[in-house]
Design a protein around this motif. Structure first.
Motif, PDB file in Angstrom:
ATOM      1  N   LEU A 205      -4.647  -4.072  -3.687  1.00 10.61           N
ATOM      2  CA  LEU A 205      -3.226  -4.336  -3.422  1.00 10.61           C
ATOM      3  C   LEU A 205      -2.936  -5.758  -2.952  1.00 10.61           C
ATOM      4  O   LEU A 205      -1.988  -6.391  -3.400  1.00 10.61           O
ATOM      5  N   ARG A 206      -3.760  -6.289  -2.053  1.00 11.68           N
ATOM      6  CA  ARG A 206      -3.439  -7.603  -1.480  1.00 11.68           C
ATOM      7  C   ARG A 206      -3.494  -8.735  -2.499  1.00 11.68           C
ATOM      8  O   ARG A 206      -2.957  -9.810  -2.257  1.00 11.68           O
TER       9      ARG A 206
ATOM     10  N   SER B  14      11.073   3.591   1.667  1.00 13.95           N
ATOM     11  CA  SER B  14      10.223   2.922   2.636  1.00 13.95           C
ATOM     12  C   SER B  14       9.052   2.236   1.955  1.00 13.95           C
ATOM     13  O   SER B  14       8.435   2.782   1.049  1.00 13.95           O
ATOM     14  N   LEU B  15       8.762   1.033   2.409  1.00 15.10           N
ATOM     15  CA  LEU B  15       7.591   0.313   1.909  1.00 15.10           C
ATOM     16  C   LEU B  15       6.491   0.244   2.966  1.00 15.10           C
ATOM     17  O   LEU B  15       5.507  -0.464   2.791  1.00 15.10           O
TER      18      LEU B  15
ATOM     19  N   SER C 259      -7.120   2.197  -2.104  1.00 15.38           N
ATOM     20  CA  SER C 259      -6.807   1.849  -0.717  1.00 15.38           C
ATOM     21  C   SER C 259      -5.302   1.881  -0.468  1.00 15.38           C
ATOM     22  O   SER C 259      -4.867   1.832   0.675  1.00 15.38           O
ATOM     23  N   ASN C 260      -4.516   1.945  -1.530  1.00 17.20           N
ATOM     24  CA  ASN C 260      -3.057   1.796  -1.462  1.00 17.20           C
ATOM     25  C   ASN C 260      -2.416   3.110  -1.011  1.00 17.20           C
ATOM     26  O   ASN C 260      -2.337   4.069  -1.780  1.00 17.20           O
ATOM     27  N   VAL C 261      -1.950   3.130   0.217  1.00 18.97           N
ATOM     28  CA  VAL C 261      -1.455   4.378   0.800  1.00 18.97           C
ATOM     29  C   VAL C 261      -0.207   4.866   0.076  1.00 18.97           C
ATOM     30  O   VAL C 261      -0.024   6.073  -0.123  1.00 18.97           O
ATOM     31  N   LEU C 262       0.638   3.935  -0.344  1.00 18.63           N
ATOM     32  CA  LEU C 262       1.850   4.349  -1.052  1.00 18.63           C
ATOM     33  C   LEU C 262       1.499   5.019  -2.383  1.00 18.63           C
ATOM     34  O   LEU C 262       2.172   5.967  -2.806  1.00 18.63           O
TER      35      LEU C 262
ATOM     36  N   LEU D 135       4.216   2.187   3.749  1.00 19.49           N
ATOM     37  CA  LEU D 135       2.892   2.622   3.287  1.00 19.49           C
ATOM     38  C   LEU D 135       2.334   1.737   2.182  1.00 19.49           C
ATOM     39  O   LEU D 135       1.246   2.006   1.665  1.00 19.49           O
ATOM     40  N   CYS D 136       3.069   0.697   1.814  1.00 15.47           N
ATOM     41  CA  CYS D 136       2.552  -0.225   0.806  1.00 15.47           C
ATOM     42  C   CYS D 136       1.519  -1.123   1.489  1.00 15.47           C
ATOM     43  O   CYS D 136       1.731  -2.318   1.699  1.00 15.47           O
ATOM     44  N   THR D 137       0.418  -0.519   1.839  1.00 11.21           N
ATOM     45  CA  THR D 137      -0.628  -1.199   2.596  1.00 11.21           C
ATOM     46  C   THR D 137      -1.954  -0.518   2.302  1.00 11.21           C
ATOM     47  O   THR D 137      -1.992   0.530   1.660  1.00 11.21           O
ATOM     48  N   ASP D 138      -3.028  -1.134   2.752  1.00  7.01           N
ATOM     49  CA  ASP D 138      -4.343  -0.507   2.605  1.00  7.01           C
ATOM     50  C   ASP D 138      -4.562   0.508   3.717  1.00  7.01           C
ATOM     51  O   ASP D 138      -4.203   0.258   4.876  1.00  7.01           O
ATOM     52  N   LEU D 139      -5.207   1.598   3.369  1.00  9.61           N
ATOM     53  CA  LEU D 139      -5.444   2.646   4.372  1.00  9.61           C
ATOM     54  C   LEU D 139      -6.155   2.093   5.596  1.00  9.61           C
ATOM     55  O   LEU D 139      -5.906   2.520   6.719  1.00  9.61           O
TER      56      LEU D 139
ATOM     57  N   ASP E  63       9.112  11.001   6.076  1.00 15.80           N
ATOM     58  CA  ASP E  63       8.398  11.212   4.825  1.00 15.80           C
ATOM     59  C   ASP E  63       7.015  10.563   4.828  1.00 15.80           C
ATOM     60  O   ASP E  63       6.019  11.160   4.423  1.00 15.80           O
ATOM     61  N   ASP E  64       6.984   9.317   5.263  1.00 21.89           N
ATOM     62  CA  ASP E  64       5.714   8.591   5.358  1.00 21.89           C
ATOM     63  C   ASP E  64       4.768   9.320   6.310  1.00 21.89           C
ATOM     64  O   ASP E  64       3.582   9.510   6.020  1.00 21.89           O
TER      65      ASP E  64
ATOM     66  N   ARG F 249      -8.608   5.812   0.475  1.00 16.70           N
ATOM     67  CA  ARG F 249      -9.826   5.534   1.226  1.00 16.70           C
ATOM     68  C   ARG F 249      -9.697   4.229   1.995  1.00 16.70           C
ATOM     69  O   ARG F 249      -9.035   3.296   1.528  1.00 16.70           O
ATOM     70  N   GLY F 250     -10.391   4.156   3.112  1.00 19.21           N
ATOM     71  CA  GLY F 250     -10.432   2.909   3.863  1.00 19.21           C
ATOM     72  C   GLY F 250     -10.875   3.156   5.286  1.00 19.21           C
ATOM     73  O   GLY F 250     -10.632   4.239   5.828  1.00 19.21           O
TER      74      GLY F 250
ATOM     75  N   LYS G  13       0.769   8.478  -1.484  1.00 14.57           N
ATOM     76  CA  LYS G  13       1.968   9.267  -1.200  1.00 14.57           C
ATOM     77  C   LYS G  13       2.742   9.590  -2.479  1.00 14.57           C
ATOM     78  O   LYS G  13       3.141  10.729  -2.707  1.00 14.57           O
TER      79      LYS G  13
ATOM     80  N   THR H  31      -1.701  -6.593   4.543  1.00 11.09           N
ATOM     81  CA  THR H  31      -1.744  -6.373   3.094  1.00 11.09           C
ATOM     82  C   THR H  31      -0.451  -6.805   2.417  1.00 11.09           C
ATOM     83  O   THR H  31      -0.469  -7.516   1.402  1.00 11.09           O
ATOM     84  N   ALA H  32       0.675  -6.381   2.983  1.00 14.81           N
ATOM     85  CA  ALA H  32       1.952  -6.699   2.341  1.00 14.81           C
ATOM     86  C   ALA H  32       2.203  -8.204   2.336  1.00 14.81           C
ATOM     87  O   ALA H  32       2.666  -8.766   1.334  1.00 14.81           O
TER      88      ALA H  32
ATOM     89  N   GLN I 128      -5.767  -0.546   7.185  1.00 12.83           N
ATOM     90  CA  GLN I 128      -4.842  -1.096   8.185  1.00 12.83           C
ATOM     91  C   GLN I 128      -4.387   0.012   9.127  1.00 12.83           C
ATOM     92  O   GLN I 128      -4.240  -0.196  10.334  1.00 12.83           O
ATOM     93  N   LEU I 129      -4.154   1.185   8.564  1.00  9.26           N
ATOM     94  CA  LEU I 129      -3.699   2.303   9.392  1.00  9.26           C
ATOM     95  C   LEU I 129      -4.839   2.856  10.240  1.00  9.26           C
ATOM     96  O   LEU I 129      -4.630   3.235  11.393  1.00  9.26           O
TER      97      LEU I 129
ATOM     98  N   THR J 163       9.025   6.183   7.864  1.00  6.48           N
ATOM     99  CA  THR J 163       9.981   7.285   7.758  1.00  6.48           C
ATOM    100  C   THR J 163       9.262   8.610   8.028  1.00  6.48           C
ATOM    101  O   THR J 163       8.029   8.686   8.009  1.00  6.48           O
TER     102      THR J 163
ATOM    103  N   PHE K 210       4.311  -5.845  -5.281  1.00  4.68           N
ATOM    104  CA  PHE K 210       4.073  -4.474  -4.818  1.00  4.68           C
ATOM    105  C   PHE K 210       3.857  -3.510  -5.980  1.00  4.68           C
ATOM    106  O   PHE K 210       2.981  -2.660  -5.939  1.00  4.68           O
TER     107      PHE K 210
ATOM    108  N   TYR L  75       3.365  12.519   5.021  1.00  6.00           N
ATOM    109  CA  TYR L  75       2.247  12.277   4.106  1.00  6.00           C
ATOM    110  C   TYR L  75       0.977  11.939   4.881  1.00  6.00           C
ATOM    111  O   TYR L  75      -0.099  12.498   4.610  1.00  6.00           O
TER     112      TYR L  75
END
Lengths: 487, 487
Positions: free
Chosen positions: A169-170, B10-11, A194-197, B13-17, B72-73, A207-208, A200, B136-137, B19-20, B70, A175, B76
């Motif tokens: 993703l990065r 919502s964006l 790795s992309n959580v969105l 979750l547009c990230t790598d897992l 929703d996020d 994974r990550g 969803k 990531t974003a 990060q969370l 959100t 996006f 998930y």
């Protein structure tokens, strides 16, 4: 339909201006409702390979279904001016756009299908005003996801059945460059992202664990692994190369023992730099010696199919491959170059007229008609594809070469034939639901298994046999002769 | 703020897992609110060139401002499980995310600025739970647009002041791959885009007339030009290569005469295949002879900076360049490879601790501190950039080489110094509006004009002088020694 859920607002203007000026031209001349057929095809398999895997169909169909020009869109178009500073578009044309609903028939290959040069991936049949208008968006969505699904299939092929995680993703081109890549990579065979969105929206496994910065924040690597294990004991794959990889493996083992005492498995370690072959062998030895033979070794660092193949040749002990930049951007060929060409249109008399685009390069001469593809199999293996005209019907399995019409016709022995394009929209309405991602992914794996290793290999693959049937071939040659004669 | 208007929902979750999972780790240990500083940098100028042009800052800031998880996020995330099939994230962490608002301080270089390797393009300072989460974003948005702005600048440089039109949407990596590319290409110097949505959202001029299919539909090229001129008489640039280019030019001239009689100019012609140098010379001759010396010759067909430079060397008579695939995908290097590294964090004692990431490759060793860049000019020309620590203050214009600490220190003669990073968000709130695209575009052109031709050239450019000041250099060497000593 989550395919376009990332987007808000109208996407009707996500197109090239010339689509609108041509639509205006058709409208002005009263031709907007004349029926026409367009085919979306590509000309050369990407990456020097022998195949492509169709993807991006579902978002393309979602785009068509939601096509509407909002008042906002029309207000913007009304501001455009021409060379004489007059409004570019007459108000009547904007009214036409306001009322426009997509009413074409759309046939498409199911996602995950193998597709070869010149084969229609999507066929749009309907009023030319609409069928032309959607060219750009269809190309954007199908070009990119087909490219990435194909790249993913190659990477997974190189990984020899070991899971490939998409981590890109990065480094993605925006996006939805990332999100579309996650989707297509999963179709092509990747195991997770790795992309959580993407997880969803599409249900792709995610994974990550942690990055170098986690270790840097703690300063002390062992302490950082312990802190991570304290928070997420059931998700421990430790990144071991922040300072010194071998020492990092020892730290991972130490925390792995602590996890074991608490009843948690050590997921594994990740190598992200250095001599991956050597380090993986060493790490495997250390992990096995410590009783962690189930712990996985994940490797990443600018991997692609070539590097992965090389790692196996070096005896690397890698269980899982994390692939990012090279996959999600299709780094060595970041565009497929698909095209959308007019195949036929009805004249004022209502009769179909086949269309042709000439070129000095035979590969760029379009194929006329209302085209369908019949895929021939023998003993379950793919033996050849025949492009034929839906109206004229299938005239038999004689393949006329597309780029060299002087080559001898070839008729493969086959047992079964299957038409690739299936109806998806009729009069703009959905007549078949798109497959789930898992169905598409399974199809891709199955068809790759049915493809000759000669065509599947990376280096100088044997082109898969695709030809025109007798009718399309004859029509094409006649149209070329006529068009050249007119010159 | 139109930068993210294409997106709905919502964006977050547009990230790598990871990060969370790291955010979860910080939360679990009670470290979430510990202050940290991250720098977004790149390591090598793309395309073998000597510079990059910063872009993607405005969408990155828009992303940070709207960051919310959100329900929703969170629902998930609650479904994710670990290796033991237990929930991956504890409910308390999801509550933390629910309440999370972005409260960091963000400094960034203004869009359109020249940026060189190792210089922070964005600096994020605030609670590590948040500052890490947005990595990531920020990388996705800044990596891509910076890459494309840079490619556009190179293409425009090759075009010698002639307008370059960005035509790439159909080959872009997704819709926002196309939209982001249009935006960045405009900053980099392109004059217009074919992407209508980019026109609507960003105010970029849009251009386009017709495709080959327009001619194919009519069958007769002359009739097709006439039909187009009838609908859009003030927007006539005819594509002349559907059948035979020279004949196409003759047809364009014929319709141009008819337009002239009606008081409309012939905009020009477009060449999209064949020997562009030869055909443009021939077309120019024909147009001039017919009294259409104002008609522009537009050329397209897989152009990039190398081909454009070659066309000029061949004496091509091209007024406008249409550039698509090679520009919007940055075909020869489709990812910038920017990184986001921890510079410092406060310890439990509240004191700043500089961070370092080691590597066997000096280029990959991170630079410690809370970094700022001072750009030095003399006679209006850029003479060198010094990376210094904001807390320690600027210690003077002595440049310590970043990749080779043994090189002699160099102190350029300079007159003025300007800090590159400017505050954009404070405690998550906007403190400065982003520049308009036109301001960013003007800045890019101005700074390129201030850059030595030695660095601006395409082939083996002289690296622009960027160094660490004395303080950062000493800190870095000390941290490296300590970290290596610990091993």
């Amino acid at each position: 339909m989550p395919e376009l859920d990332i987007y808000g607002g109208s996407l009707a203007l996500c197109t090239d201006l010339y689509q609108l000026s041509m639509a205006c031209g058709y409208w002005k001349a009263g031709h907007s409702e004349r029926e026409a057929v367009f085919h979306l095809t590509y000309r050369r398999p990407p990456f020097g390979g022998g195949y492509a895997i169709a993807a991006g169909i579902a978002p393309a169909l979602a785009y068509l279904e939601r096509l509407r020009f909002t008042e906002d869109d029309l207000a913007y178009l009304a501001t455009l001016t021409d060379l004489t500073a007059a409004p570019l578009f007459p108000p009547g044309f904007l009214d036409y756009l306001r009322a426009l609903r997509f009413t074409c028939a759309v046939d498409a290959v199911p996602e995950g299908s193998l597709v070869f040069p010149h084969e229609p991936i999507i066929r749009v049949r309907g009023p030319i005003g609409q069928a032309q208008l959607v060219e750009t968006a269809l190309l954007t969505l199908v070009n990119f996801q087909t490219l990435i699904a194909t790249k993913a299939a190659r990477v997974c092929q190189a990984a020899r059945g070991n899971p490939v995680l998409e981590f890109g993703l990065r480094r993605a081109q925006g996006f939805d460059g990332g999100l579309g890549a996650s989707r297509a990579a999963y179709i092509g065979g990747c195991a997770a992202t790795s992309n959580v969105l993407a997880g969803k929206l599409f249900g792709i496994p995610v994974r990550g664990t942690h990055a170098h910065s986690w270790v840097m924040f703690h300063g002390d690597e062992l302490a950082s692994f312990r802190a991570y294990a304290d928070a997420l004991p059931g998700n421990c794959t430790f990144l071991v190369d922040t300072y010194d990889t071998i020492e990092g493996v020892a730290h991972a083992i130490e925390v792995g023992r602590e996890l074991r005492e608490k009843g948690y498995p050590l997921g594994g370690i990740r190598l992200d730099s250095g001599d991956l072959a050597h380090l993986s062998i060493e790490a495997r030895r250390m992990l096995d010696a410590a009783g962690f033979s189930d712990a996985k070794i994940v490797a990443s660092n600018d991997l692609d199919e070539t590097l992965i193949a090389s790692l196996f040749e070096q005896g690397a002990k890698i269980d899982v491959f994390g692939v990012g930049t090279k996959l999600v951007t299709a780094f060595d060929q970041p565009a497929l170059g698909g095209v959308y060409k007019l195949g036929a249109s009805r004249g004022e008399d209502g009769q179909w007229r086949d269309a042709i685009k000439l070129s000095e390069q035979p590969i760029k001469i379009s194929n006329p008609g209302i085209l369908q593809v019949r895929r021939l199999r023998r003993d379950g293996e793919l033996v050849g594809d025949v492009i034929y005209d839906s109206e004229a019907g299938f005239t038999g399995p004689a393949l006329h070469d597309i780029e060299d019409p002087t080559r001898p016709v070839w008729a493969p022995a086959y047992e079964t034939g299957e038409d690739l394009l299936v109806p998806m929209l009729d009069a703009g309405n959905r007549v078949r639901e798109v497959d789930s991602l898992d169905v598409a992914r399974t199809r891709a794996a199955r068809e790759l298994g049915q493809l000759s290793p000669r065509t599947r290999r990376f280096m100088n693959p044997q082109p898969y046999p695709v030809g025109l049937d007798k009718h399309v071939h004859s029509r094409k040659q006649a149209l070329i002769a006529t068009a050249r004669g007119q010159r």
